[in-house]
Scaffold this motif. Structure first.
Motif, PDB file in Angstrom:
ATOM      1  N   LEU A  55      38.722  43.662  33.889  1.00 41.32           N
ATOM      2  CA  LEU A  55      39.713  44.317  33.275  1.00 41.32           C
ATOM      3  C   LEU A  55      41.184  43.806  33.976  1.00 41.32           C
ATOM      4  O   LEU A  55      41.265  43.568  34.924  1.00 41.32           O
ATOM      5  N   ASP A  56      42.358  44.263  33.203  1.00 33.65           N
ATOM      6  CA  ASP A  56      43.656  44.012  33.704  1.00 33.65           C
ATOM      7  C   ASP A  56      43.758  45.110  34.917  1.00 33.65           C
ATOM      8  O   ASP A  56      43.116  46.150  34.844  1.00 33.65           O
ATOM      9  N   ARG A  57      44.794  44.682  35.673  1.00 36.40           N
ATOM     10  CA  ARG A  57      45.076  45.682  36.683  1.00 36.40           C
ATOM     11  C   ARG A  57      45.440  47.143  36.234  1.00 36.40           C
ATOM     12  O   ARG A  57      44.759  47.978  36.809  1.00 36.40           O
ATOM     13  N   ARG A  58      46.226  47.383  35.148  1.00 32.96           N
ATOM     14  CA  ARG A  58      46.611  48.557  34.605  1.00 32.96           C
ATOM     15  C   ARG A  58      45.261  49.274  34.252  1.00 32.96           C
ATOM     16  O   ARG A  58      45.317  50.600  34.490  1.00 32.96           O
ATOM     17  N   THR A  59      44.367  48.684  33.583  1.00 34.95           N
ATOM     18  CA  THR A  59      43.286  49.131  33.053  1.00 34.95           C
ATOM     19  C   THR A  59      42.315  49.574  34.429  1.00 34.95           C
ATOM     20  O   THR A  59      41.542  50.885  34.476  1.00 34.95           O
ATOM     21  N   LYS A  60      42.264  48.740  35.535  1.00 39.00           N
ATOM     22  CA  LYS A  60      41.589  49.098  36.487  1.00 39.00           C
ATOM     23  C   LYS A  60      41.986  50.396  37.306  1.00 39.00           C
ATOM     24  O   LYS A  60      41.417  51.205  37.729  1.00 39.00           O
ATOM     25  N   ARG A  76      29.382  58.979  49.966  1.00 37.11           N
ATOM     26  CA  ARG A  76      29.556  57.944  50.624  1.00 37.11           C
ATOM     27  C   ARG A  76      29.660  56.539  50.281  1.00 37.11           C
ATOM     28  O   ARG A  76      28.600  56.215  49.323  1.00 37.11           O
ATOM     29  N   HIS A  77      30.391  55.783  50.685  1.00 34.25           N
ATOM     30  CA  HIS A  77      30.587  54.336  50.276  1.00 34.25           C
ATOM     31  C   HIS A  77      31.097  54.156  48.833  1.00 34.25           C
ATOM     32  O   HIS A  77      30.827  53.349  48.272  1.00 34.25           O
ATOM     33  N   GLY A  78      31.540  55.359  48.285  1.00 37.52           N
ATOM     34  CA  GLY A  78      32.388  55.323  46.960  1.00 37.52           C
ATOM     35  C   GLY A  78      33.288  54.185  46.840  1.00 37.52           C
ATOM     36  O   GLY A  78      33.338  53.580  45.726  1.00 37.52           O
ATOM     37  N   VAL A  79      34.172  54.082  47.540  1.00 37.92           N
ATOM     38  CA  VAL A  79      35.308  53.317  47.454  1.00 37.92           C
ATOM     39  C   VAL A  79      34.769  51.836  47.450  1.00 37.92           C
ATOM     40  O   VAL A  79      35.065  50.965  46.827  1.00 37.92           O
ATOM     41  N   GLU A  80      33.658  51.523  48.555  1.00 39.23           N
ATOM     42  CA  GLU A  80      33.433  50.231  48.661  1.00 39.23           C
ATOM     43  C   GLU A  80      32.616  49.778  47.204  1.00 39.23           C
ATOM     44  O   GLU A  80      32.534  48.690  46.470  1.00 39.23           O
ATOM     45  N   THR A  81      31.683  51.038  46.607  1.00 34.25           N
ATOM     46  CA  THR A  81      31.079  50.727  45.404  1.00 34.25           C
ATOM     47  C   THR A  81      31.970  50.348  44.194  1.00 34.25           C
ATOM     48  O   THR A  81      31.868  49.565  43.762  1.00 34.25           O
ATOM     49  N   VAL A  82      32.889  51.204  44.153  1.00 32.05           N
ATOM     50  CA  VAL A  82      33.914  51.109  43.016  1.00 32.05           C
ATOM     51  C   VAL A  82      34.608  49.654  43.382  1.00 32.05           C
ATOM     52  O   VAL A  82      34.836  49.093  42.262  1.00 32.05           O
ATOM     53  N   ALA A  83      35.174  49.458  44.490  1.00 32.85           N
ATOM     54  CA  ALA A  83      35.876  47.886  44.657  1.00 32.85           C
ATOM     55  C   ALA A  83      34.932  46.971  44.199  1.00 32.85           C
ATOM     56  O   ALA A  83      35.256  46.146  43.612  1.00 32.85           O
ATOM     57  N   GLY A  84      33.607  47.001  44.523  1.00 35.63           N
ATOM     58  CA  GLY A  84      32.666  45.859  44.044  1.00 35.63           C
ATOM     59  C   GLY A  84      32.624  45.868  42.492  1.00 35.63           C
ATOM     60  O   GLY A  84      32.653  44.625  41.970  1.00 35.63           O
ATOM     61  N   ALA A  85      32.611  46.861  41.953  1.00 35.87           N
ATOM     62  CA  ALA A  85      32.538  46.935  40.424  1.00 35.87           C
ATOM     63  C   ALA A  85      33.702  46.207  39.779  1.00 35.87           C
ATOM     64  O   ALA A  85      33.658  45.811  38.739  1.00 35.87           O
ATOM     65  N   GLY A  87      35.714  44.197  41.104  1.00 39.60           N
ATOM     66  CA  GLY A  87      36.346  42.874  41.795  1.00 39.60           C
ATOM     67  C   GLY A  87      37.361  42.910  42.352  1.00 39.60           C
ATOM     68  O   GLY A  87      38.192  41.977  42.544  1.00 39.60           O
ATOM     69  N   VAL A  88      37.761  44.035  43.343  1.00 39.98           N
ATOM     70  CA  VAL A  88      38.925  43.922  44.134  1.00 39.98           C
ATOM     71  C   VAL A  88      38.255  44.410  45.547  1.00 39.98           C
ATOM     72  O   VAL A  88      37.383  44.804  45.687  1.00 39.98           O
ATOM     73  N   SER A  89      39.422  44.561  46.341  1.00 40.13           N
ATOM     74  CA  SER A  89      39.287  45.002  47.877  1.00 40.13           C
ATOM     75  C   SER A  89      39.079  46.536  47.985  1.00 40.13           C
ATOM     76  O   SER A  89      39.682  47.125  47.015  1.00 40.13           O
ATOM     77  N   ARG A  90      38.516  46.994  49.049  1.00 39.93           N
ATOM     78  CA  ARG A  90      38.696  48.571  49.206  1.00 39.93           C
ATOM     79  C   ARG A  90      40.278  48.820  49.274  1.00 39.93           C
ATOM     80  O   ARG A  90      40.726  49.754  49.002  1.00 39.93           O
ATOM     81  N   PHE A  91      41.077  47.917  50.068  1.00 35.76           N
ATOM     82  CA  PHE A  91      42.374  47.979  50.194  1.00 35.76           C
ATOM     83  C   PHE A  91      43.164  48.475  48.957  1.00 35.76           C
ATOM     84  O   PHE A  91      43.850  49.151  48.748  1.00 35.76           O
ATOM     85  N   THR A  92      42.460  47.464  48.084  1.00 36.35           N
ATOM     86  CA  THR A  92      43.423  47.701  46.499  1.00 36.35           C
ATOM     87  C   THR A  92      42.970  49.037  45.956  1.00 36.35           C
ATOM     88  O   THR A  92      43.693  49.756  45.435  1.00 36.35           O
TER      89      THR A  92
END
Length: 107
Positions: A55-60, A76-85, A87-92
């Motif tokens: 997906l593009d950035r806006r859609t993400k 627990r680990h929700g941010v990590e799971t979403v980031a992986g799905a 394709g971005v970093s947790r920071f993003t």
């Protein structure tokens, strides 16, 4: 959501037993929250028709807003799971969340 139907006689303490005209007809076994997150991500991917990482950035950012409303980041680990799905970093992901919080505070 990933719930499972079981016969009422096999219902466990956390299952929801449904009655029809006073008679127990089915029990619903809800998944653990972490399993629900996987189901929510899969549904969002089906809705968009492509892997979430494509997906593009806006859609993400929109996906992150939807997931926040649905409680994905309380798991627990929700941010990590979403980031992986996505394709971005947790920071993003945290940046997307912070941007949304700032926008709500302004408006």
């Amino acid at each position: 959501m990933g719930a499972e139907m079981v016969v009422p006689s096999e219902a466990a303490g956390d299952d929801v037993v449904l009655k029809w005209e006073g008679e127990e007809v089915v029990a619903v076994r809800l998944p653990h929250l972490s399993d629900s997150l996987d189901h929510i991500l899969a549904e969002l991917e089906r809705r968009h028709g492509i892997p979430l990482a494509q997906l593009d950035r806006r859609t993400k950012q929109s996906v992150v807003r939807i997931l926040e409303v649905r409680g994905a980041f309380t798991v627990r680990h929700g941010v990590e799971t979403v980031a992986g799905a996505l394709g971005v970093s947790r920071f993003t992901v945290y940046n997307y969340l912070n941007r949304e919080s700032a926008r709500r505070a302004e408006g």
